[in-house]
Design a protein around this motif. Structure first.
Motif, mmCIF file in Angstrom:
data_model
loop_
_atom_site.group_PDB
_atom_site.id
_atom_site.type_symbol
_atom_site.label_atom_id
_atom_site.label_comp_id
_atom_site.label_asym_id
_atom_site.label_seq_id
_atom_site.Cartn_x
_atom_site.Cartn_y
_atom_site.Cartn_z
ATOM 1 N N UNK A 1 1.437 88.469 137.612
ATOM 2 C CA UNK A 1 -0.002 88.292 137.406
ATOM 3 C C UNK A 1 -0.722 89.633 137.265
ATOM 4 N N UNK A 2 -1.697 89.684 136.347
ATOM 5 C CA UNK A 2 -2.531 90.884 136.260
ATOM 6 C C UNK A 2 -3.582 90.797 137.365
ATOM 7 N N UNK A 3 -4.408 91.824 137.472
ATOM 8 C CA UNK A 3 -5.259 91.932 138.661
ATOM 9 C C UNK A 3 -6.249 90.780 138.816
ATOM 10 N N UNK A 4 -6.769 90.214 137.735
ATOM 11 C CA UNK A 4 -7.719 89.099 137.851
ATOM 12 C C UNK A 4 -6.975 87.853 138.340
ATOM 13 N N UNK A 5 -5.784 87.615 137.767
ATOM 14 C CA UNK A 5 -4.980 86.475 138.213
ATOM 15 C C UNK A 5 -4.566 86.649 139.673
ATOM 16 N N UNK B 1 -7.174 84.582 146.699
ATOM 17 C CA UNK B 1 -8.273 83.781 147.239
ATOM 18 C C UNK B 1 -7.805 82.361 147.539
ATOM 19 N N UNK B 2 -6.985 81.790 146.626
ATOM 20 C CA UNK B 2 -6.504 80.422 146.832
ATOM 21 C C UNK B 2 -5.490 80.350 147.968
ATOM 22 N N UNK B 3 -4.737 81.409 148.177
ATOM 23 C CA UNK B 3 -3.781 81.432 149.290
ATOM 24 C C UNK B 3 -4.559 81.380 150.618
ATOM 25 N N UNK C 1 -1.317 77.622 139.486
ATOM 26 C CA UNK C 1 -2.336 76.859 140.193
ATOM 27 C C UNK C 1 -2.353 75.446 139.620
ATOM 28 N N UNK C 2 -2.913 74.533 140.377
ATOM 29 C CA UNK C 2 -3.044 73.150 139.917
ATOM 30 C C UNK C 2 -4.407 72.631 140.341
ATOM 31 N N UNK D 1 -3.138 76.687 145.015
ATOM 32 C CA UNK D 1 -2.017 77.520 144.593
ATOM 33 C C UNK D 1 -0.735 76.692 144.706
ATOM 34 N N UNK D 2 0.198 76.893 143.789
ATOM 35 C CA UNK D 2 1.475 76.182 143.779
ATOM 36 C C UNK D 2 2.575 77.104 144.306
ATOM 37 N N UNK D 3 3.756 76.578 144.561
ATOM 38 C CA UNK D 3 4.867 77.445 144.967
ATOM 39 C C UNK D 3 5.189 78.521 143.917
ATOM 40 N N UNK D 4 5.010 78.190 142.641
ATOM 41 C CA UNK D 4 5.222 79.187 141.589
ATOM 42 C C UNK D 4 4.186 80.312 141.681
ATOM 43 N N UNK D 5 2.951 79.952 142.052
ATOM 44 C CA UNK D 5 1.910 80.952 142.251
ATOM 45 C C UNK D 5 2.218 81.853 143.434
ATOM 46 N N UNK D 6 2.754 81.275 144.501
ATOM 47 C CA UNK D 6 3.182 82.071 145.662
ATOM 48 C C UNK D 6 4.274 83.046 145.250
ATOM 49 N N UNK D 7 5.234 82.568 144.451
ATOM 50 C CA UNK D 7 6.326 83.433 143.989
ATOM 51 C C UNK D 7 5.796 84.557 143.103
#
Length: 115
Positions: free
Chosen positions: A41-45, A51-53, A80-81, A92-98
């Motif tokens: 992820x870039x800085x905005x992502x 924030x979602x975590x 995210x979903x 946030x999804x598990x893929x987002x955590x990864x």
């Protein structure tokens, strides 16, 4: 209001400053900058994911500076979903955590400084 001598001095300073300025970094066109890996992820992502975590179920308004296009790209990447029952709130999804935990590659010069 500045008199004529002050105005002339200000003009000469600004023109001298512009004439003496050199670019801070010379870009080498033969060696293009590598593209960022899509799984990082870039800085905005990264900001939105962090924030979602911390607070799941935030609305799109609270995920700024991530705008609608960035959020839709993050949904496509399955980072995210939309929250059940509310299309404007995200989790946030598990893929987002990864993606947040993925190691960010550093240029060799930065690695040498870090040691």
């Amino acid at each position: 209001m500045p008199d004529e001598t002050e105005a002339a001095l200000m003009r000469s300073r600004s023109s001298t400053h512009r004439d003496n300025c050199a670019p801070l970094v010379q870009l080498d066109e033969s060696c293009p900058m590598p593209t960022r890996a899509s799984h990082l992820p870039h800085y905005v992502e990264r900001t939105a994911l962090q924030k979602l975590r911390a607070t799941p179920g935030l609305s799109a308004l609270h995920l700024m500076p991530a705008g609608p296009k960035t959020l839709s790209k993050m949904v496509e990447k399955t980072w995210i979903a939309p929250q059940a029952g509310s299309p404007t709130r995200y989790c946030i999804t598990p893929e987002g955590e990864a993606a947040l935990k993925a190691e960010i590659p550093m240029p060799r010069s930065a690695q040498a400084r870090a040691r």
